[in-house]
Design an enzyme around this catalytic site. Structure first.
Site, PDB file in Angstrom:
ATOM      1  N   GLU A 216      47.600  55.846   4.907  1.00  0.00           N
ATOM      2  CA  GLU A 216      48.003  57.234   5.060  1.00  0.00           C
ATOM      3  C   GLU A 216      48.611  57.863   3.810  1.00  0.00           C
ATOM      4  OE1 GLU A 216      47.505  59.216   7.752  1.00  0.00           O
ATOM      5  OE2 GLU A 216      46.341  57.555   8.574  1.00  0.00           O
TER       6      GLU A 216
ATOM      7  N   SER B  18      67.523  58.183  69.615  1.00  0.00           N
ATOM      8  CA  SER B  18      68.263  57.052  70.201  1.00  0.00           C
ATOM      9  C   SER B  18      68.614  55.968  69.192  1.00  0.00           C
ATOM     10  CB  SER B  18      67.450  56.437  71.345  1.00  0.00           C
ATOM     11  OG  SER B  18      67.338  57.352  72.417  1.00  0.00           O
TER      12      SER B  18
END
Length: 620
Positions: free
Chosen positions: A93, A374
């Site tokens: 690079e 319940s």
């Protein structure tokens, strides 16, 4: 006349020179000022951001979080990167990186020649510092203005940071394809390697080749182009004397095999998704640390949980069986949620917030929005009665139609037995004895009992209808599992939690869960409740929750839809909450919005059946 023309020409040249000098001065001032301003006004762009990871009970990574909206990152210090890896990127690079001040004029000149020859801006000539400037502050538009701004920022960065600091930032922020940023995240994603020093030469070259075209040169998307690009990088490394010819040829010959970095399981085996659980982990981490979700995502933390692969897979498998959800409609499917936790320490082992959970979606497992029916009786009626010392499982209770002021509860089907034992009342989920017991024990005592089990009730719940699970706000499967876990753990309470420990990037401990195991109700109450709840499963309403290898205690719960023009058998919420000697679990089923077209025809037996299906696969 000639002399006059020469004079005018000299004036024009002078004027043009002045204009050029002014333009150059303005350009220079812009180059210096723009970059300095960008760095000053955007200090947060340069960060040590890393993706936070979540691990299960075995230490296996189950989720890696995106850094805000960008992708996945894992920051690595320059000293933790092998020299050969750094050299591969520099050679490819920006070979003159350590010799220029941010602008590689040789590279720029070569790029300009290529752009002129091809009549476009295809060649960037960008140094590593320029690429870093573009990645952090700009977009990828190939315009002259963007290029000038990039150069200006690069110059400013070179003044502020050392070369090593710039290289470290670059190698951590460069886009590497597949939503991976930085070499460490890419090494893990593509090669399953966490320690960069374990990378082989061919892998380093493959990584160094990606920035030129992340979408085409990463080895997952285009293995062929990645190998070609790797070969080019290896050639450059050999040309610059970084590697030998033999190393180059050997590295060129390697074929890439994609890595499974999501789990340590054997190839081809199913991997649990943990979608709802991962969201809940981040929410819990935010509550514990005071950090925002965005901050946690990019903090680079390691969050260790008690989540169990086997339990989660069992849950996901059962939730994926459409045959279990016979009340699905053409326009909407029945929803469900479930939590499994270890009653001995409070750890959540598995969680599903819906049948098809999506990241960031509704997590029904932790949302206090459903009426428990319940299933709430042990928490609000039978538990407080036992704890008062006035009642035992053998105590005789009235099963008669009674009126308490304006409130007159009724039994399902209108059947009344006259008298029943407490054990029989809970076994067959009879309403009248539960309301009578709550009235006898007192709402204040019942509220305090529920609070000790981790369920806080408001003033709106100071009424006898809560004996049948009629809550003002509702409750979540997580809260129900946490409450029942007290019965399972001999009266000791542990906060239901997912997180064991949080450590930061440096391995320092931020948070550690400390088990409470606090005795909140008597052992005798817990033992008596367990015995009664085991009867519920062995011979009562929860029979479909039975397991062949484990004794189950638990309770069903149903709330009626109570819609005009709809059958009385129509239901809104179906529950089963139960436990074995190992784990406690809570299941809820129903529609997100119940109306005349969307209600449950099934009873709570389907929730009990879902519990059994999951637990027989989940339990160790």
């Amino acid at each position: 006349m000639l002399r006059s023309s020469i004079r005018r020409g000299i004036y024009h040249i002078f004027d043009a020179s002045v204009v050029i000098v002014i333009l150059l001065a303005c350009g220079y001032i812009y180059l210096v000022a723009y970059g300095e301003g960008v760095l000053r006004n955007h200090p947060g762009a340069i960060s040590l951001a890393s993706s936070t990871i979540i691990m299960n009970a075995d230490g296996t990574e189950i989720s890696r979080l995106q850094v805000q909206t960008k992708g996945y990152m894992e920051y690595a210090d320059l000293k933790d990167m092998p020299d050969l890896l750094k050299q591969a990127f520099l050679a490819t690079e920006d070979r003159r990186f350590y010799n220029h001040d941010g602008l590689d004029f040789i590279g720029i000149g070569r790029a300009v020649v290529q752009d002129v020859l091809h009549m476009n801006l295809s060649q960037g000539g960008s140094s590593i510092t320029q690429q870093l400037a573009r990645n952090l502050y700009l977009n990828g538009d190939k315009t002259l203005v963007r290029k000038v701004n990039e150069m200006s920022i690069a110059m400013a960065m070179e003044k502020r940071f050392s070369k090593d600091e710039l290289l470290e930032l670059y190698l951590n922020h460069i886009y590497m394809g597949r939503q991976q940023y930085g070499v460490k995240a890419a090494a893990w994603r593509y090669f399953g390697i966490k320690d960069l020093h374990q990378l082989e030469i061919w892998q380093m070259a493959a990584l160094a080749g990606i920035p030129k075209g992340p979408s085409i040169y990463n080895p997952v998307d285009r293995e062929d182009l990645s190998k070609e690009r790797r070969s080019v990088v290896l050639g450059i490394m050999h040309e610059q004397g970084i590697i030998t010819k033999g190393q180059m040829e050997e590295a060129r010959s390697v074929d890439y095999t994609p890595q499974d970095t999501t789990s340590s399981s054997t190839p081809g085996s199913p991997v649990p998704a943990y979608v709802s659980a991962s969201d809940a982990v981040i929410e819990e981490a935010s509550r514990l640390t005071g950090k925002s979700v965005a901050e946690i995502q990019s903090a680079g933390w390691t969050i260790r949980t008690g989540l169990d692969d086997q339990a989660q897979l069992a849950m996901e498998h059962a939730f994926g069986e459409s045959s279990r959800f016979t009340d699905d409609r053409k326009d909407e499917q029945v929803q469900a949620s479930m939590v499994i936790m270890d009653q001995h320490n409070g750890e959540v082992k598995a969680m599903m917030g819906g049948r098809d959970p999506v990241k960031g979606g509704i997590n029904r497992a932790i949302t206090d929005a459903r009426q428990p029916g319940s299933a709430f009786k042990p928490i609000i009626a039978y538990g407080p009665a036992l704890e008062s010392g006035r009642f035992k499982p053998e105590s005789i209770l009235p099963d008669q139609r009674m009126k308490y002021g304006s409130y007159q509860p009724s039994n399902l089907g209108g059947r009344y037995r006259g008298t029943v034992t407490m054990s029989q009342a809970i076994e067959h989920s009879i309403n009248a004895p539960a309301v009578w017991l709550l009235h006898e024990t007192g709402l204040g005592r019942a509220h305090q009992f529920a609070d000790r089990l981790g369920i806080e009730l408001g003033k709106e719940d100071l009424n006898l209808s809560i004996a049948l699970g009629g809550l003002h706000k509702g409750v979540s499967p997580l809260k129900m599992a946490q409450a029942y876990a007290v019965f399972a753990n001999n009266g000791k309470f542990n906060t239901a939690h997912l997180i064991r420990e949080i450590t930061d990037l440096r391995g320092r401990t931020i948070y550690t869960f400390k088990p409470e195991n606090k005795q909140v109700i008597s052992t005798s109450t817990a033992t008596a409740m367990t015995r009664m709840l085991q009867n519920v499963v062995s011979q009562g309403t929860g029979s479909r929750a039975q397991l062949s290898q484990h004794k189950v205690a638990g309770k069903t719960g149903t709330t009626q839809a109570a819609l005009p023009g709809v059958s009385k058998e129509a239901n809104r919420d179906l529950w089963f909450v139960g436990y074995t000697g190992t784990w406690t679990a809570a299941v809820w089923m129903g529609f997100d919005r119940t109306d005349a077209d969307h209600y449950m025809r099934s009873g709570s037996g389907v929730a009990a059946d879902l519990f059994a299906s999951v637990m027989k696969r989940a339990l160790p």
